[in-house]
Design a protein around this motif. Structure first.
Motif, PDB file in Angstrom:
ATOM      1  N   TRP A  51      34.751  38.361  44.007  1.00  0.00           N
ATOM      2  CA  TRP A  51      33.516  37.582  43.709  1.00  0.00           C
ATOM      3  C   TRP A  51      32.629  37.918  44.427  1.00  0.00           C
ATOM      4  O   TRP A  51      32.425  38.601  45.672  1.00  0.00           O
ATOM      5  N   VAL A  52      31.076  37.500  44.057  1.00  0.00           N
ATOM      6  CA  VAL A  52      29.882  37.967  45.434  1.00  0.00           C
ATOM      7  C   VAL A  52      29.148  37.382  45.991  1.00  0.00           C
ATOM      8  O   VAL A  52      29.459  36.438  45.894  1.00  0.00           O
ATOM      9  N   ASP A  53      29.887  38.173  47.342  1.00  0.00           N
ATOM     10  CA  ASP A  53      29.315  37.849  48.154  1.00  0.00           C
ATOM     11  C   ASP A  53      27.847  38.721  48.868  1.00  0.00           C
ATOM     12  O   ASP A  53      28.370  39.931  49.391  1.00  0.00           O
ATOM     13  N   LYS A  54      27.476  38.186  49.157  1.00  0.00           N
ATOM     14  CA  LYS A  54      25.595  38.401  49.234  1.00  0.00           C
ATOM     15  C   LYS A  54      25.593  40.565  48.846  1.00  0.00           C
ATOM     16  O   LYS A  54      25.402  41.177  49.411  1.00  0.00           O
ATOM     17  N   GLY A  55      25.512  40.224  47.697  1.00  0.00           N
ATOM     18  CA  GLY A  55      25.455  41.329  46.734  1.00  0.00           C
ATOM     19  C   GLY A  55      26.607  42.425  46.494  1.00  0.00           C
ATOM     20  O   GLY A  55      26.085  43.365  46.067  1.00  0.00           O
ATOM     21  N   THR A  56      27.922  42.240  46.981  1.00  0.00           N
ATOM     22  CA  THR A  56      28.889  43.131  47.346  1.00  0.00           C
ATOM     23  C   THR A  56      29.383  42.300  46.924  1.00  0.00           C
ATOM     24  O   THR A  56      29.863  40.631  46.984  1.00  0.00           O
ATOM     25  N   ALA A  57      30.725  43.320  46.740  1.00  0.00           N
ATOM     26  CA  ALA A  57      32.335  42.391  46.384  1.00  0.00           C
ATOM     27  C   ALA A  57      32.605  42.096  47.936  1.00  0.00           C
ATOM     28  O   ALA A  57      32.771  42.117  49.384  1.00  0.00           O
ATOM     29  N   ASP A  58      33.652  40.135  48.039  1.00  0.00           N
ATOM     30  CA  ASP A  58      33.950  39.869  49.075  1.00  0.00           C
ATOM     31  C   ASP A  58      35.047  40.731  49.868  1.00  0.00           C
ATOM     32  O   ASP A  58      35.941  41.893  49.545  1.00  0.00           O
ATOM     33  N   ALA A  59      34.501  40.028  51.350  1.00  0.00           N
ATOM     34  CA  ALA A  59      36.129  41.573  52.219  1.00  0.00           C
ATOM     35  C   ALA A  59      37.019  40.846  51.443  1.00  0.00           C
ATOM     36  O   ALA A  59      37.631  42.154  52.010  1.00  0.00           O
ATOM     37  N   ALA A  88      22.696  41.505  39.661  1.00  0.00           N
ATOM     38  CA  ALA A  88      24.019  42.216  39.132  1.00  0.00           C
ATOM     39  C   ALA A  88      24.154  43.356  38.707  1.00  0.00           C
ATOM     40  O   ALA A  88      25.300  43.603  39.289  1.00  0.00           O
ATOM     41  N   ARG A  89      22.801  44.051  38.548  1.00  0.00           N
ATOM     42  CA  ARG A  89      23.600  45.724  38.463  1.00  0.00           C
ATOM     43  C   ARG A  89      23.614  46.230  39.281  1.00  0.00           C
ATOM     44  O   ARG A  89      24.692  47.213  39.623  1.00  0.00           O
ATOM     45  N   GLU A  93      26.790  48.448  41.103  1.00  0.00           N
ATOM     46  CA  GLU A  93      26.500  49.700  41.735  1.00  0.00           C
ATOM     47  C   GLU A  93      27.621  49.747  43.054  1.00  0.00           C
ATOM     48  O   GLU A  93      28.157  50.463  43.146  1.00  0.00           O
ATOM     49  N   LYS A  94      27.193  48.600  43.370  1.00  0.00           N
ATOM     50  CA  LYS A  94      28.222  48.415  45.485  1.00  0.00           C
ATOM     51  C   LYS A  94      29.407  49.263  45.062  1.00  0.00           C
ATOM     52  O   LYS A  94      29.672  49.224  45.942  1.00  0.00           O
ATOM     53  N   VAL A  95      29.776  48.383  44.461  1.00  0.00           N
ATOM     54  CA  VAL A  95      31.234  47.587  43.687  1.00  0.00           C
ATOM     55  C   VAL A  95      31.655  49.253  43.036  1.00  0.00           C
ATOM     56  O   VAL A  95      32.469  49.678  43.970  1.00  0.00           O
ATOM     57  N   ARG A  96      31.084  49.842  43.019  1.00  0.00           N
ATOM     58  CA  ARG A  96      31.281  51.118  41.951  1.00  0.00           C
ATOM     59  C   ARG A  96      31.901  52.077  43.467  1.00  0.00           C
ATOM     60  O   ARG A  96      32.929  53.354  43.487  1.00  0.00           O
ATOM     61  N   ASP A  97      31.044  52.214  44.405  1.00  0.00           N
ATOM     62  CA  ASP A  97      30.752  52.754  45.439  1.00  0.00           C
ATOM     63  C   ASP A  97      32.079  52.595  46.360  1.00  0.00           C
ATOM     64  O   ASP A  97      32.547  53.189  47.036  1.00  0.00           O
ATOM     65  N   LEU A  98      32.281  50.937  46.563  1.00  0.00           N
ATOM     66  CA  LEU A  98      33.650  50.897  47.169  1.00  0.00           C
ATOM     67  C   LEU A  98      35.066  52.024  46.287  1.00  0.00           C
ATOM     68  O   LEU A  98      36.156  51.386  47.313  1.00  0.00           O
ATOM     69  N   VAL A  99      35.400  51.730  45.118  1.00  0.00           N
ATOM     70  CA  VAL A  99      35.622  52.644  44.728  1.00  0.00           C
ATOM     71  C   VAL A  99      36.009  53.750  43.928  1.00  0.00           C
ATOM     72  O   VAL A  99      36.866  54.556  43.188  1.00  0.00           O
ATOM     73  N   GLU A 107      34.489  47.499  33.458  1.00  0.00           N
ATOM     74  CA  GLU A 107      33.892  46.342  34.635  1.00  0.00           C
ATOM     75  C   GLU A 107      33.752  45.401  33.450  1.00  0.00           C
ATOM     76  O   GLU A 107      33.550  45.223  31.914  1.00  0.00           O
ATOM     77  N   PHE A 108      33.886  44.019  33.756  1.00  0.00           N
ATOM     78  CA  PHE A 108      34.155  42.657  33.450  1.00  0.00           C
ATOM     79  C   PHE A 108      33.406  42.011  35.112  1.00  0.00           C
ATOM     80  O   PHE A 108      33.895  42.345  36.053  1.00  0.00           O
ATOM     81  N   LEU A 109      31.897  41.636  34.548  1.00  0.00           N
ATOM     82  CA  LEU A 109      31.077  40.573  35.337  1.00  0.00           C
ATOM     83  C   LEU A 109      31.270  39.075  34.547  1.00  0.00           C
ATOM     84  O   LEU A 109      30.055  39.724  33.349  1.00  0.00           O
ATOM     85  N   CYS A 110      31.318  37.995  35.511  1.00  0.00           N
ATOM     86  CA  CYS A 110      30.732  36.997  33.794  1.00  0.00           C
ATOM     87  C   CYS A 110      30.602  36.212  35.602  1.00  0.00           C
ATOM     88  O   CYS A 110      30.285  36.294  36.755  1.00  0.00           O
ATOM     89  N   GLN A 111      29.884  34.937  35.407  1.00  0.00           N
ATOM     90  CA  GLN A 111      28.731  34.020  36.338  1.00  0.00           C
ATOM     91  C   GLN A 111      29.964  33.142  36.370  1.00  0.00           C
ATOM     92  O   GLN A 111      31.152  32.981  35.705  1.00  0.00           O
ATOM     93  N   GLY A 112      30.712  32.363  37.516  1.00  0.00           N
ATOM     94  CA  GLY A 112      30.964  31.386  37.640  1.00  0.00           C
ATOM     95  C   GLY A 112      30.077  30.617  39.164  1.00  0.00           C
ATOM     96  O   GLY A 112      29.625  30.778  39.988  1.00  0.00           O
ATOM     97  N   ARG A 113      30.478  29.102  39.131  1.00  0.00           N
ATOM     98  CA  ARG A 113      30.647  27.905  39.679  1.00  0.00           C
ATOM     99  C   ARG A 113      29.964  28.572  41.286  1.00  0.00           C
ATOM    100  O   ARG A 113      30.890  29.114  41.830  1.00  0.00           O
TER     101      ARG A 113
END
Ligand code: FMN
Length: 177
Positions: A51-59, A88-89, A93-99, A107-113
């Motif tokens: 889940w996105v936390d402050k612009g990147t993947a959560d810890a 979102a873009r 990108e940040k998540v791609r850097d992590l992997v 890649e799949f990304l959607c909104q979440g409550r």
């Protein structure tokens, strides 16, 4: 081909997507929350959910991602922003850097409550902070996010990961003839 699904989820949105992804994959397969996930070695295709936390993947997700190297992977995530936004873009990108060091098949990304507690904070303690205060535009985005992930999102996630599993299996086969 052995497949692993690992996800991190604070309020359940990414867990829903993880379960849909898991359903779409062929056996043998395993599903774990990041905190309980096994060593990635020994799996041929790994679906990683955040889940996105402050612009990147959560810890929690980021910590597991660091352990994954030289694998065929698929990424999935949820966020409060619109999936077609610049934000979102940038997150993707940040998540791609992590992997980096893995082969990303999709890649799949959607909104979440968004957690209502966080929204309450924005309306009260953060009301003078221009980056987080509640504006009509932000409120509309949160109202839309509150409807997700919906059945359409989950169907899309299933469809994408069913396809990625085929890709991962095909690429693993030696050339015939
Ligand atoms: C502490 C916190 C930080 C967040 N940061 C962002 C963010 O930077 N960008 C965004 O689009 N959404 C952000 N969100 C919204 C979440 O990414 C979104 O609601 C997500 O679906 C939560 O997933 P989960 O239910 O699996 O925990 C944030 C939510 C929380 C609680």
């Amino acid at each position: 081909m052995k497949t692993l699904v690992v996800y991190s989820s604070r309020t359940g949105n990414t867990k829903k997507v993880a379960e849909a992804v898991f359903e779409s994959l062929p056996e043998p397969k395993e599903l774990f929350a990041a905190a309980d996930a096994p060593d990635p070695e020994g799996y041929d295709f790994i679906a990683l959910g955040y889940w996105v936390d402050k612009g990147t993947a959560d810890a929690g997700a980021a910590g597991y991602m660091k352990r994954v190297k030289g694998k065929k992977i698929g990424l999935f995530g949820t966020l409060g922003a619109y999936p077609d936004s610049d934000h979102a873009r940038q997150c993707k990108e940040k998540v791609r850097d992590l992997v980096s060091g893995n082969e990303i098949l999709g890649e799949f990304l959607c909104q979440g409550r968004v957690d209502p507690e966080l929204i309450k904070l924005m309306e009260t303690k953060m009301k003078d902070d221009p980056h987080h205060s509640m504006t009509p535009e932000r409120r509309a985005r949160h109202e839309e996010a509150a409807k997700h992930p919906d059945e359409t999102d989950l169907a899309e996630a299933r469809k994408m990961f069913a396809r990625l599993a085929v890709l991962a299996a095909e690429e693993g086969q030696p050339c015939a003839g």
